[in-house]
Design a protein around this motif. Sequence first.
Motif, PDB file in Angstrom:
ATOM      1  N   GLU A  76       0.915  -1.149   0.075  1.00  0.00           N
ATOM      2  CA  GLU A  76      -0.060   0.099   0.134  1.00  0.00           C
ATOM      3  C   GLU A  76       0.822   1.219   0.090  1.00  0.00           C
ATOM      4  N   PHE A  77       1.961   1.339   0.666  1.00  0.00           N
ATOM      5  CA  PHE A  77       2.803   2.488   0.757  1.00  0.00           C
ATOM      6  C   PHE A  77       3.409   2.633  -0.520  1.00  0.00           C
ATOM      7  N   ASP A  78       3.839   1.863  -1.208  1.00  0.00           N
ATOM      8  CA  ASP A  78       4.607   1.937  -2.422  1.00  0.00           C
ATOM      9  C   ASP A  78       3.510   2.425  -3.608  1.00  0.00           C
ATOM     10  N   ALA A  79       2.395   1.743  -3.288  1.00  0.00           N
ATOM     11  CA  ALA A  79       1.194   2.318  -4.468  1.00  0.00           C
ATOM     12  C   ALA A  79       0.794   3.484  -4.011  1.00  0.00           C
ATOM     13  N   LEU A  80       0.774   4.001  -2.828  1.00  0.00           N
ATOM     14  CA  LEU A  80       0.482   5.437  -2.471  1.00  0.00           C
ATOM     15  C   LEU A  80       1.520   6.201  -3.117  1.00  0.00           C
ATOM     16  N   VAL A  81       2.803   5.892  -2.974  1.00  0.00           N
ATOM     17  CA  VAL A  81       3.827   6.754  -3.617  1.00  0.00           C
ATOM     18  C   VAL A  81       3.572   6.791  -5.061  1.00  0.00           C
ATOM     19  N   ARG A  82       3.574   5.706  -5.899  1.00  0.00           N
ATOM     20  CA  ARG A  82       3.310   5.671  -7.166  1.00  0.00           C
ATOM     21  C   ARG A  82       2.033   6.423  -7.931  1.00  0.00           C
ATOM     22  N   SER A  83       1.099   6.709  -6.932  1.00  0.00           N
ATOM     23  CA  SER A  83       0.077   7.154  -7.591  1.00  0.00           C
ATOM     24  C   SER A  83      -0.288   8.581  -6.981  1.00  0.00           C
ATOM     25  N   HIS A  84       0.779   9.253  -6.549  1.00  0.00           N
ATOM     26  CA  HIS A  84       0.723  10.578  -6.066  1.00  0.00           C
ATOM     27  C   HIS A  84       0.361  11.739  -7.193  1.00  0.00           C
ATOM     28  N   ALA A  85       1.003  11.489  -8.277  1.00  0.00           N
ATOM     29  CA  ALA A  85       0.753  12.265  -9.363  1.00  0.00           C
ATOM     30  C   ALA A  85      -0.605  12.289  -9.660  1.00  0.00           C
ATOM     31  N   GLN A  86      -1.276  11.466  -9.736  1.00  0.00           N
ATOM     32  CA  GLN A  86      -2.652  11.025 -10.324  1.00  0.00           C
ATOM     33  C   GLN A  86      -3.438  11.821  -9.090  1.00  0.00           C
ATOM     34  N   LYS A  87      -3.189  11.472  -7.880  1.00  0.00           N
ATOM     35  CA  LYS A  87      -3.710  11.742  -6.576  1.00  0.00           C
ATOM     36  C   LYS A  87      -3.967  13.493  -6.677  1.00  0.00           C
ATOM     37  N   GLU A  88      -2.852  14.244  -7.061  1.00  0.00           N
ATOM     38  CA  GLU A  88      -2.387  15.667  -7.022  1.00  0.00           C
ATOM     39  C   GLU A  88      -3.643  15.967  -8.059  1.00  0.00           C
ATOM     40  N   LYS A  89      -3.719  15.467  -9.363  1.00  0.00           N
ATOM     41  CA  LYS A  89      -4.658  15.960 -10.248  1.00  0.00           C
ATOM     42  C   LYS A  89      -5.802  15.961  -9.827  1.00  0.00           C
ATOM     43  N   LEU A  90      -6.412  14.683  -8.988  1.00  0.00           N
ATOM     44  CA  LEU A  90      -7.656  14.678  -8.484  1.00  0.00           C
ATOM     45  C   LEU A  90      -7.959  15.874  -7.659  1.00  0.00           C
ATOM     46  N   LEU A  91      -7.188  16.022  -6.577  1.00  0.00           N
ATOM     47  CA  LEU A  91      -7.342  16.827  -5.544  1.00  0.00           C
ATOM     48  C   LEU A  91      -7.444  18.287  -6.149  1.00  0.00           C
ATOM     49  N   THR A  92      -6.359  18.805  -7.168  1.00  0.00           N
ATOM     50  CA  THR A  92      -6.528  20.086  -7.854  1.00  0.00           C
ATOM     51  C   THR A  92      -7.918  20.332  -8.512  1.00  0.00           C
ATOM     52  N   LEU A  93      -8.494  19.114  -9.274  1.00  0.00           N
ATOM     53  CA  LEU A  93      -9.916  19.167  -9.840  1.00  0.00           C
ATOM     54  C   LEU A  93     -11.022  19.510  -8.871  1.00  0.00           C
ATOM     55  N   ILE A  94     -10.907  18.848  -7.616  1.00  0.00           N
ATOM     56  CA  ILE A  94     -11.734  18.876  -6.515  1.00  0.00           C
ATOM     57  C   ILE A  94     -11.657  20.240  -5.799  1.00  0.00           C
ATOM     58  N   GLN A  95     -10.608  20.864  -5.807  1.00  0.00           N
ATOM     59  CA  GLN A  95     -10.635  22.016  -5.186  1.00  0.00           C
ATOM     60  C   GLN A  95     -11.042  23.214  -5.897  1.00  0.00           C
ATOM     61  N   GLN A  96     -10.780  23.005  -7.371  1.00  0.00           N
ATOM     62  CA  GLN A  96     -11.324  23.977  -8.347  1.00  0.00           C
ATOM     63  C   GLN A  96     -12.801  24.091  -8.274  1.00  0.00           C
ATOM     64  N   LYS A  97     -13.326  22.569  -8.178  1.00  0.00           N
ATOM     65  CA  LYS A  97     -14.706  22.612  -8.117  1.00  0.00           C
ATOM     66  C   LYS A  97     -15.375  23.275  -6.740  1.00  0.00           C
ATOM     67  N   GLU A  98     -14.545  23.140  -5.731  1.00  0.00           N
ATOM     68  CA  GLU A  98     -15.281  23.509  -4.519  1.00  0.00           C
ATOM     69  C   GLU A  98     -15.076  25.131  -4.592  1.00  0.00           C
ATOM     70  N   ILE A  99     -14.131  25.844  -5.360  1.00  0.00           N
ATOM     71  CA  ILE A  99     -14.173  27.187  -5.235  1.00  0.00           C
ATOM     72  C   ILE A  99     -15.074  27.696  -6.397  1.00  0.00           C
ATOM     73  N   VAL A 100     -15.191  27.102  -7.449  1.00  0.00           N
ATOM     74  CA  VAL A 100     -16.352  27.449  -8.323  1.00  0.00           C
ATOM     75  C   VAL A 100     -17.734  27.459  -7.688  1.00  0.00           C
ATOM     76  N   GLY A 101     -17.921  26.115  -7.171  1.00  0.00           N
ATOM     77  CA  GLY A 101     -19.002  25.959  -6.477  1.00  0.00           C
ATOM     78  C   GLY A 101     -19.601  26.822  -5.467  1.00  0.00           C
ATOM     79  N   ASP A 102     -18.399  27.267  -4.396  1.00  0.00           N
ATOM     80  CA  ASP A 102     -18.892  28.153  -3.610  1.00  0.00           C
ATOM     81  C   ASP A 102     -19.620  29.613  -4.162  1.00  0.00           C
ATOM     82  N   LEU A 103     -18.912  29.919  -5.360  1.00  0.00           N
ATOM     83  CA  LEU A 103     -19.303  31.188  -5.990  1.00  0.00           C
ATOM     84  C   LEU A 103     -20.622  30.762  -6.651  1.00  0.00           C
TER      85      LEU A 103
END
Length: 658
Positions: free
Chosen positions: A482-509
């Motif tokens: 699991e630890f190794d998989a978390l490390v290997r997936s962090h680029a995809q996780k950053e992309k996902l979290l960036t999109l979620i953050q953008q939606k939250e900001i847009v959604g707040d407005l």
Amino acid sequence: MADAAELVRLICLRAPLRRSPTQRSRPAPRPWRLLGALPGLPRRPPLSLRCRALDASKPAAVEGEQSAEDDDEYEEESYFSVTSSGLSQVDYLGQSTKGDLNVRREHLEALGGNGNSTLHGPIEEIAWKEAGEAETLLRDLGIADPFSMRHSPRGIFCTRTLNLRSISVIGYDMDYTLIHYNVMAWEGRAYDYGMDNLKSMGFPVDGLKFDPDLVIRGLVIDKEKGNLVKPDRFGYIKRAMHGTQMLSTPAVSEIYGRELVDLRKESRWEFLNTLFSVSEAVMFMQMVDKLDQGLVPAELGPLDYKGLYDAVYRALFRAHVEGQLKSEIMAEPERFVEPDPELPLALLDQKEAGKRLLLITNSDYHYTNKMMNHAFNRFLPNDMGWRDLFEMVIVSARKPEFFQLSHPLYEVVTNDGLMRPCFKVNSGGLYSGGSAQMVEKSLNIHGDEILYVGDHIFTDVSQSKVHLRWRTALICRELEDEFDALVRSHAQKEKLLTLIQQKEIVGDLFNQLRLALQRRTNSRPAQTLAASCMDEQELTESMQKLLIVMQRLDEKIGPLLESDGELFNKRWGWLSRAGLWDKSHLTRQIEKYADIYTSRVSNFLHYTPFMYFRSQEQNEHLHMTPILILGETALKFNEHADAQFTREDEHGGAKEKE
């Protein structure tokens, strides 16, 4: 607070492992700066420290042992004493000081009463300097410091502060704890024997094969509905499978929307506590498919899913009881057991540090002796055998009853397993049955002086914790993957979290504009003067645009969320989490019952028997698992670390510099 994307950056520090026995034969650099002579003491070459085994019945000391070239000029001298049980206190974290090392009184007086005369300046400045020199020295010695080890797949993670120095006795389970099996080999053969038994009972099993990826530890069998489910820490079901087919999110919501998993209802829910549960779960889910297809013969009687589970359980239990499976493993242990050369050395360190080691296993004597001989003896020094490590061995312990009830006790008196009844356990003995209370009475210890290490959350960890208040450690080998998989997936996780953050900001407005429009419709002023002055057409067009943006973001976020955790398991995602942020039910069980947890016992080798484990900071707002927190901390640590480590490459693979 850092933004969400930054908070889940993960990197794994590949700390150098402890040297092998052949490498240890070379002399290590002498720590002159750290262990140099202090004012008031004779100037002499610093002592290389070792700790001899401590006898609990009398005070013992860590002694200085000089190198061979200094033997003629200097004789061995002891500077330290160890805090006994009678003199121990409780420190500021609530831990016993038993086992702590102290400078002997006569040497303390030579340093100026309390040693303060040797320290010049504020302690904060002194500590900063000493810590820097200690890091340098550890690096020069080729030893991974505990900080970096805590942030690696081989780290030991702490949920409740534990002073290992205060532990007098360490008890170990054997199967999947001291002995790690190849899951495909061991559980695959258990599956084969179980299926043969089902076939003899009349069940259709032709064409079925063992698929270990079908399940993971921590899932729960719903015996009423024929489902396998993954609940979060509160018991809400996040994913489910009927037979061997995953259910859609709407289907899961429809079936379990108003239900919570309650493990106390054993007639319905069966928690997969250990890797031994893999074969059972695979068999049951495959047989659910057969039952749904109408392929189960009518002569077996009207079967519901509960009855089917009982049949699978009996078939697998019979495979274990009849002994064919274990006989096959004993005949070819190298086929089933994954060797770990560091494991015996970790236990040897603990024994030489004065810890009294116990082996408490449900396996019988013949199987235990065979497996331990195979896994330990070839890696021990000086013709030691595995029995030499343990003060007491208890086989056929019948856990979890062992921690609650008192069963008849037998002493194993011959190498071929001949036993005789006895009424108490003694140090150095080999026994069958008995109880934990007998062990405590024999060793004159109880409660938090004992650390018990096992792989089964219920049988090993929760029961020893709940009934006896023993300290506990859980072994979960899957943490490394699991630890190794978390490390290997962090680029995809950053992309996902960036999109979620953008939606939250847009959604707040969007929500603020929607509220402004609602108030305007009801002839009320908007939240602010600027919002009240917005043109109605401008307001409507802005909302339409924002709504389209959010819909487009959802089209990106949905698939990324669905695939989150696939690098660990394509069906069930992460072991430690259920959903993006929330902890899994397994993680909740670990936090509740295990004081520390790690992937394998040999990880203790990369710490010391004197380690003070402190519980890790938890970000409850983000529901981050300890692994995620450690991964983030590892990234921050890496930014200031020596050049021996590099960040993972753009594909997610962590690389060590040559």
